[in-house]
Write an enzyme that holds these catalytic residues in place. Structure first.
Site, short mmCIF file in Angstrom:
data_model
loop_
_atom_site.label_atom_id
_atom_site.label_comp_id
_atom_site.label_asym_id
_atom_site.label_seq_id
_atom_site.Cartn_x
_atom_site.Cartn_y
_atom_site.Cartn_z
N PRO A 65 -26.50 -49.60 15.15
CG PRO A 65 -26.24 -48.68 17.46
CD PRO A 65 -27.26 -48.47 16.31
CG ASN A 66 -21.93 -52.44 17.27
OD1 ASN A 66 -20.92 -52.25 16.87
ND2 ASN A 66 -22.48 -52.02 18.42
NE ARG A 71 -23.16 -57.35 17.74
CZ ARG A 71 -24.57 -56.69 18.19
NH1 ARG A 71 -25.40 -56.23 17.46
NH2 ARG A 71 -24.50 -56.00 19.44
CE1 TYR A 100 -27.85 -59.64 19.43
CE2 TYR A 100 -25.30 -59.48 19.93
CZ TYR A 100 -26.75 -59.17 20.10
OH TYR A 100 -26.79 -58.10 21.21
CG ASN A 117 -32.03 -54.79 15.75
OD1 ASN A 117 -32.08 -54.07 16.72
ND2 ASN A 117 -31.80 -55.72 15.79
CB ALA A 153 -26.62 -50.17 21.93
CG HIS A 174 -31.28 -51.21 25.21
ND1 HIS A 174 -32.43 -52.04 25.35
CD2 HIS A 174 -30.39 -51.91 24.67
CE1 HIS A 174 -32.09 -53.21 24.63
NE2 HIS A 174 -31.04 -53.29 24.14
CG ASP A 225 -38.95 -37.30 21.29
OD1 ASP A 225 -39.72 -37.88 21.63
OD2 ASP A 225 -38.13 -36.64 22.03
CD GLU A 279 -38.62 -52.88 20.61
OE1 GLU A 279 -39.80 -52.55 20.98
OE2 GLU A 279 -37.65 -52.57 21.24
CG HIS A 326 -34.56 -56.21 20.00
ND1 HIS A 326 -33.97 -55.23 19.53
CD2 HIS A 326 -35.86 -55.35 20.41
CE1 HIS A 326 -34.25 -53.71 19.98
NE2 HIS A 326 -35.42 -53.98 20.50
CB ILE A 327 -31.34 -60.74 16.27
CG1 ILE A 327 -31.69 -60.01 14.67
CG2 ILE A 327 -30.62 -62.10 16.03
CD1 ILE A 327 -30.10 -59.40 14.09
CB SER A 328 -30.81 -61.37 21.24
OG SER A 328 -30.89 -60.31 21.76
NE ARG A 358 -28.56 -60.41 25.24
CZ ARG A 358 -28.05 -59.83 24.23
NH1 ARG A 358 -28.64 -59.41 23.25
NH2 ARG A 358 -26.59 -59.58 24.60
NE ARG A 402 -27.64 -57.01 25.97
CZ ARG A 402 -26.71 -56.37 25.43
NH1 ARG A 402 -27.03 -55.60 24.28
NH2 ARG A 402 -25.38 -56.52 25.86
#
Ligand code: DQA
Length: 144
Positions: free
Chosen positions: A9-10, A17, A22, A73, A76, A79, A86, A97, A99-101, A106, A110
């Protein structure tokens, strides 16, 4: 080898954003960057983005028997989602996995990742380069 790149998402809002967090690369530019890297490194890549948890679970399930690696990625859902964890465990395809940030530096919420439990590696805070680094890791693992 065949790699599936999944964004949650997002991430379709990249470039718009919170650019301070990001970056300014758009989602379309990220897709192009991954495609170009895949061609250069002889990887067959498919990319998928959804804002919906169940669709992400469906996509992971569909990958069973079709892909040699997954770059994910989950946004949200990282978390919160036991369902995505699963699904990754169910298909047992090596997953990285991304993550850009730098999520671990943070907010406390997160710093929790459910999907990490099903991943062979995690890359955080390398911006969009994290995706191609994840592809390299999966290739190294695949080629042994
Ligand atoms: C993110 C970090 C998550 O906490 C956030 O919800 C995202 C993006 C990242 O790439 O840094 O949507 O996964």
């Amino acid at each position: 080898m065949k790699i599936l790149v999944i964004n949650g998402p997002n991430l379709n809002m990249l470039g718009i954003r919170e650019p301070d967090i990001y970056g300014k690369t758009t989602y379309a530019a990220l897709v192009a960057l991954i495609e170009e890297y895949a061609q250069k490194t002889n990887i067959e890549v498919e990319q998928y983005q959804s804002n919906h948890e169940g669709d992400l679970v469906d996509k992971i399930q569909d990958a069973y028997g079709k892909f040699d690696g997954i770059v994910i990625n989950p946004g949200a859902y990282t978390h919160t989602s036991v369902a995505i964890l699963d699904a990754l465990k169910a298909v047992a395809i090596p997953a990285v996995e991304v993550h850009i940030s730098e999520v671990d530096k943070r907010e406390k919420f997160r710093q929790i990742s459910y999907v990490r439990l099903a991943c062979v590696a995690t890359i955080t805070g390398h911006g969009v380069d994290g995706y191609t680094e994840a592809m390299d890791l999966l290739r190294e693992k695949y080629e042994g």
